[in-house]
Design an enzyme around this catalytic site. Sequence first.
Site, mmCIF file in Angstrom:
data_model
loop_
_atom_site.group_PDB
_atom_site.id
_atom_site.type_symbol
_atom_site.label_atom_id
_atom_site.label_comp_id
_atom_site.label_asym_id
_atom_site.label_seq_id
_atom_site.Cartn_x
_atom_site.Cartn_y
_atom_site.Cartn_z
ATOM 1 N N ASP A 14 47.897 21.432 49.805
ATOM 2 C CA ASP A 14 47.757 22.887 49.844
ATOM 3 C C ASP A 14 47.224 23.325 51.212
ATOM 4 O O ASP A 14 46.063 23.727 51.356
ATOM 5 C CB ASP A 14 46.838 23.364 48.703
ATOM 6 N N ASP A 64 56.763 21.249 44.368
ATOM 7 C CA ASP A 64 56.312 22.191 43.333
ATOM 8 C C ASP A 64 56.626 23.631 43.748
ATOM 9 O O ASP A 64 55.749 24.363 44.181
ATOM 10 C CB ASP A 64 54.799 21.983 43.133
ATOM 11 N N LEU A 65 57.897 24.004 43.603
ATOM 12 C CA LEU A 65 58.302 25.360 44.003
ATOM 13 C C LEU A 65 58.296 26.318 42.814
ATOM 14 O O LEU A 65 58.519 27.514 42.982
ATOM 15 C CB LEU A 65 59.680 25.333 44.665
ATOM 16 N N LEU A 67 60.374 27.239 40.352
ATOM 17 C CA LEU A 67 61.493 28.185 40.396
ATOM 18 C C LEU A 67 61.535 29.065 39.149
ATOM 19 O O LEU A 67 61.231 28.608 38.047
ATOM 20 C CB LEU A 67 62.815 27.415 40.518
ATOM 21 N N ILE A 70 67.440 34.035 37.878
ATOM 22 C CA ILE A 70 68.567 33.955 36.953
ATOM 23 C C ILE A 70 69.117 32.522 37.015
ATOM 24 O O ILE A 70 68.982 31.827 38.034
ATOM 25 C CB ILE A 70 69.667 35.007 37.265
ATOM 26 N N THR A 73 71.144 31.201 40.014
ATOM 27 C CA THR A 73 70.362 31.042 41.249
ATOM 28 C C THR A 73 69.496 29.788 41.168
ATOM 29 O O THR A 73 69.367 29.041 42.148
ATOM 30 C CB THR A 73 69.495 32.302 41.465
ATOM 31 N N GLN A 196 40.479 27.780 37.863
ATOM 32 C CA GLN A 196 41.145 27.022 36.806
ATOM 33 C C GLN A 196 40.394 27.249 35.497
ATOM 34 O O GLN A 196 39.171 27.218 35.470
ATOM 35 C CB GLN A 196 41.153 25.523 37.145
ATOM 36 N N GLY A 216 43.333 18.615 43.387
ATOM 37 C CA GLY A 216 43.286 19.144 44.738
ATOM 38 C C GLY A 216 41.887 19.278 45.283
ATOM 39 O O GLY A 216 41.344 18.356 45.909
ATOM 40 N N ARG A 217 41.268 20.426 45.017
ATOM 41 C CA ARG A 217 39.994 20.731 45.664
ATOM 42 C C ARG A 217 38.881 19.712 45.443
ATOM 43 O O ARG A 217 38.117 19.443 46.383
ATOM 44 C CB ARG A 217 39.565 22.159 45.307
HETATM 45 O O1 C5P Z 1 42.637 20.908 41.785
HETATM 46 P P1 C5P Z 1 43.063 22.241 42.316
HETATM 47 O O2 C5P Z 1 42.680 23.389 41.408
HETATM 48 O O3 C5P Z 1 42.700 22.473 43.751
HETATM 49 O O4 C5P Z 1 44.657 22.177 42.272
HETATM 50 C C1 C5P Z 1 45.414 23.219 42.765
HETATM 51 C C2 C5P Z 1 46.844 22.797 42.729
HETATM 52 O O5 C5P Z 1 47.292 22.695 41.379
HETATM 53 C C3 C5P Z 1 47.744 23.808 43.426
HETATM 54 O O6 C5P Z 1 48.646 23.082 44.236
HETATM 55 C C4 C5P Z 1 48.477 24.471 42.291
HETATM 56 O O7 C5P Z 1 49.783 24.871 42.646
HETATM 57 C C5 C5P Z 1 48.510 23.372 41.249
HETATM 58 N N1 C5P Z 1 48.663 23.874 39.908
HETATM 59 C C6 C5P Z 1 49.791 23.579 39.217
HETATM 60 N N2 C5P Z 1 49.969 24.051 37.962
HETATM 61 C C7 C5P Z 1 49.044 24.779 37.366
HETATM 62 C C8 C5P Z 1 47.873 25.054 38.054
HETATM 63 C C9 C5P Z 1 47.709 24.575 39.351
HETATM 64 O O8 C5P Z 1 50.666 22.868 39.722
HETATM 65 N N3 C5P Z 1 49.227 25.143 36.118
#
Ligand code: C5P
Length: 246
Positions: A14, A64-65, A67, A70, A73, A196, A216-217
């Site tokens: 991120d 992790d986009l 998407l 429609i 697309t 979260q 992540g964090r």
């Molecule tokens: O551990 P942390 O909260 O930093 O993780 C954040 C990451 O988790 C982000 O990349 C976010 O896109 C991803 N995420 C996810 N699906 C969720 C919640 C967060 O992929 N439902």
Amino acid sequence: MKKSGKDYIVFPLDFASIKEAQSHVRLLGPHVGMFKIGLELFIHQGPEVVRMIRNMSAARIFLDLKLHDISTTVFRAMSRVADLGVDLATVHCSSSVKMLEMAVQGACKKVGVLGVTLLTDNDGKTLSKGGFQKQFATDPEKLVMLRAQMAHDAGCTGVVCSGREAAGIKTRFGKKFLTVTPGIRPAWSLTKEDDQKRITTPAQAVLQGSDLLVIGRPIRDAQDPAAAAQKVAAEIETALARSLPA
Ligand code: C5P
């Protein structure tokens, strides 16, 4: 080959800059099983990021986009994703089974498609404010299960869900249906202010049957990110060893 603790860890890159992403791939490559490329990095740097990770690390890649469009697309977008050489990619479950099917078709078996059930920063209150039926606002897991069913019916490889829902999903759809779990907070990283909501510890998540944990964090913001990743891997291994029958 037996899965080790680190194989469960997905580290989300991120960051906006390729430099920061690169330094984290270098630092964490030996300690995680997968890197996740999210919107921020992909919008800023594009497919070059995929090549950078491939060249620098043996870890797998998750694009992790999320998407959501429609069906036609989504099919076309997923067909382009399929050419990038990533292992997993995401699509929201909140549209239709048809859209999920088209995502799977576009992926052409070159990339595993994961359905995002309900984001882990959503809870009952969010659903209530968003106009969802009361049954879902009082029990968000019901919505997660409904959307997991949609993903399963459409032929997705698995879903993104919270650790709290992984066990129910495994019971209903079988071991092979992947559960990927964000919202992971090791006990040592808990803070009062966190976006979260439906969170679990790494141990809780793997004991519930999560296959991959997006962390992540807690790792990125630790004083020593590599040591934090190793600590998480050790927690996972201890939890799994304890859960084995004596
Ligand atoms: O551990 P942390 O909260 O930093 O993780 C954040 C990451 O988790 C982000 O990349 C976010 O896109 C991803 N995420 C996810 N699906 C969720 C919640 C967060 O992929 N439902």
